[in-house]
Design a protein around this motif. Structure first.
Motif, mmCIF file in Angstrom:
data_model
loop_
_atom_site.group_PDB
_atom_site.id
_atom_site.type_symbol
_atom_site.label_atom_id
_atom_site.label_comp_id
_atom_site.label_asym_id
_atom_site.label_seq_id
_atom_site.Cartn_x
_atom_site.Cartn_y
_atom_site.Cartn_z
ATOM 1 N N ARG A 158 -14.725 -31.539 30.534
ATOM 2 C CA ARG A 158 -14.091 -30.932 29.358
ATOM 3 C C ARG A 158 -14.322 -31.760 28.102
ATOM 4 N NH1 ARG A 158 -7.679 -30.954 28.023
ATOM 5 N NH2 ARG A 158 -7.747 -29.687 26.115
ATOM 6 N N MET A 159 -14.540 -33.060 28.273
ATOM 7 C CA MET A 159 -14.700 -33.931 27.120
ATOM 8 C C MET A 159 -15.922 -33.552 26.294
ATOM 9 S SD MET A 159 -13.400 -36.245 25.294
ATOM 10 C CE MET A 159 -12.065 -36.802 26.377
ATOM 11 N N GLY A 160 -16.921 -32.954 26.923
ATOM 12 C CA GLY A 160 -18.095 -32.512 26.171
ATOM 13 C C GLY A 160 -17.722 -31.525 25.093
ATOM 14 N N ALA A 161 -16.912 -30.545 25.451
ATOM 15 C CA ALA A 161 -16.454 -29.552 24.482
ATOM 16 C C ALA A 161 -15.543 -30.199 23.438
ATOM 17 C CB ALA A 161 -15.717 -28.424 25.198
ATOM 18 N N SER A 162 -14.734 -31.155 23.858
ATOM 19 C CA SER A 162 -13.809 -31.805 22.939
ATOM 20 C C SER A 162 -14.544 -32.589 21.864
ATOM 21 C CB SER A 162 -12.861 -32.731 23.712
ATOM 22 O OG SER A 162 -12.072 -31.999 24.625
ATOM 23 N N LEU A 163 -15.625 -33.278 22.234
ATOM 24 C CA LEU A 163 -16.385 -34.047 21.255
ATOM 25 C C LEU A 163 -17.149 -33.129 20.304
ATOM 26 C CD1 LEU A 163 -17.711 -36.911 23.553
ATOM 27 C CD2 LEU A 163 -15.901 -37.072 21.826
ATOM 28 N N LEU A 164 -17.649 -32.030 20.826
ATOM 29 C CA LEU A 164 -18.324 -31.047 19.974
ATOM 30 C C LEU A 164 -17.327 -30.447 18.985
ATOM 31 C CD1 LEU A 164 -20.821 -29.389 19.242
ATOM 32 C CD2 LEU A 164 -20.223 -27.800 21.090
ATOM 33 N N ARG A 165 -16.144 -30.118 19.462
ATOM 34 C CA ARG A 165 -15.106 -29.553 18.596
ATOM 35 C C ARG A 165 -14.673 -30.564 17.530
ATOM 36 N NH1 ARG A 165 -10.142 -27.567 21.835
ATOM 37 N NH2 ARG A 165 -11.641 -25.935 22.384
ATOM 38 N N LEU A 166 -14.599 -31.833 17.915
ATOM 39 C CA LEU A 166 -14.198 -32.871 16.972
ATOM 40 C C LEU A 166 -15.187 -32.950 15.804
ATOM 41 C CD1 LEU A 166 -11.878 -34.915 16.817
ATOM 42 C CD2 LEU A 166 -13.337 -36.559 18.017
ATOM 43 N N HIS A 167 -16.455 -32.854 16.111
ATOM 44 C CA HIS A 167 -17.494 -32.854 15.072
ATOM 45 C C HIS A 167 -17.350 -31.634 14.167
ATOM 46 C CE1 HIS A 167 -21.251 -33.204 13.018
ATOM 47 N NE2 HIS A 167 -21.915 -32.347 13.762
ATOM 48 N N PHE A 168 -17.107 -30.473 14.757
ATOM 49 C CA PHE A 168 -16.928 -29.236 13.990
ATOM 50 C C PHE A 168 -15.709 -29.335 13.074
ATOM 51 C CE2 PHE A 168 -14.792 -25.142 13.573
ATOM 52 C CZ PHE A 168 -15.791 -24.342 13.035
ATOM 53 N N HIS A 169 -14.596 -29.797 13.618
ATOM 54 C CA HIS A 169 -13.365 -29.886 12.830
ATOM 55 C C HIS A 169 -13.476 -30.941 11.732
ATOM 56 C CE1 HIS A 169 -10.181 -27.511 15.195
ATOM 57 N NE2 HIS A 169 -11.374 -27.132 15.626
ATOM 58 N N ASP A 170 -14.354 -31.913 11.916
ATOM 59 C CA ASP A 170 -14.602 -32.871 10.848
ATOM 60 C C ASP A 170 -15.402 -32.221 9.723
ATOM 61 O OD1 ASP A 170 -14.848 -35.331 9.451
ATOM 62 O OD2 ASP A 170 -16.822 -35.653 10.354
#
Length: 321
Positions: free
Chosen positions: A58-70
């Protein structure tokens, strides 16, 4: 006859022109930005991401989302990573972020390793951008060239995070508007939404859909209701892609065609509207989706970066120097 320009003035003009051109060149992102200053940076980021994703897919999606939200809030400047202080409110507790974004510890660990090797060189914003790409690849998704040279912000915006990030209950017009405001076409918006082929969402973000929406597969809705009751279990999780939740593929779009989008903002992409045809293309052509997603990510990762002498290189991603 015109008077000749004094050589001293000519030399000053040359110096100013050189400084201007140097400033312009330093303000450009490049793929090999750390080739000399920190050649192991990309390897360290990749290793950290792969280790985190192996431990928890799940962390893969979380890191991708973190980049998007930044990037979606005032550009890719690592503002999303700043912790609140008694005198400063960052973006972490904004409505679209609180309880949703995670992976901060992974970024911290990567930053710590890089600081040991080349202190004060690699920005947190660049770490986020590379981690977003490497996370996608770690889950069998496409790769893309990440341009580097971003610098970190010294501030953040709680209000802009609340305003700019698309909400899970957004309708199609709201989604189109939110992405258009950042320079994305409708097709790019649909492609980026395909990132929901990985990751999970909290019950609070899809409860209204599974009890009140009509454009939802009935057995699918009932299966979700068992883990997301009407009045409790806000933090209970469900996969955004019920078919292959830890594999970056095009099944998300096939799910939409079967009315199995988890979020209201997912299913509106295939609900008799203008984006139905794009969903059909991506559902039938996984390579087209992969290519369009990669191209849209390159575009997103270059939204309003801080470069040159703007911002700073944070030593700790959670606070300014």
């Amino acid at each position: 006859m015109m008077n000749p320009i004094p050589s001293s003035m000519y030399n000053v003009a040359l110096i100013l022109l050189f400084s201007f051109l140097l400033g312009m060149s330093s303000a450009k992102l490049s793929e090999d930005f750390y080739e000399k200053s920190c050649p192991k940076a990309l390897f360290i980021i990749k290793s950290g991401v792969r280790s985190a994703v192996r431990a928890e897919p799940r962390m893969g999606a979380s890191l991708l989302r973190l980049h998007f939200h930044d990037c979606f809030v005032n550009g890719c400047d690592a503002s999303v990573l700043l912790d609140d202080t008694p005198t400063f409110t960052g973006e972490k507790t904004a409505g679209p972020n609180i309880g949703s974004i995670r992976g901060f510890d992974v970024i911290d660990d990567i930053k710590t390793q890089i600081e040991k090797y080349c202190p004060g060189v690699v920005s947190c914003a660049d770490i986020l951008a590379v981690a977003g790409r490497d996370s996608t690849v770690a889950l069998d998704g496409p790769s893309w060239k990440v341009l580097l040279g971003r610098r970190d912000s010294t501030t953040a915006s709680f209000s802009d995070a609340n305003r700019d990030l698309p909400a899970p209950n957004s309708n199609l017009n709201q989604l189109i508007s939110a992405y258009s405001n950042k320079g994305f076409s409708v097709r790019e918006m649909v492609a980026l939404s395909g990132s929901h082929t990985i990751g999970q969402a909290r019950c609070v973000n899809f409860r209204d859909r599974i009890y009140n929406d009509t454009n939802i597969n009935a057995p699918f809705a009932r299966s979700l209701q068992a883990n997301c009751p009407r009045s409790q279990g806000d933090d209970n999780l469900a996969p955004l892609d019920v078919t292959t939740p830890t594999s970056f593929d095009n099944k998300y779009f096939k799910n939409l065609q079967s009315q199995k989008g988890l979020l209201h903002s997912d299913q509106v992409l295939f609900n008799g509207g203008s984006t139905d045809s794009i969903v059909n293309i991506y559902s039938s052509n996984p390579s087209t989706f992969a290519s369009d997603f990669a191209n849209a990510m390159v575009k997103m990762s270059t939204l309003s970066p801080l470069t040159g002498s703007n911002g700073q290189i944070r030593k700790n991603c959670r606070k300014i120097n």
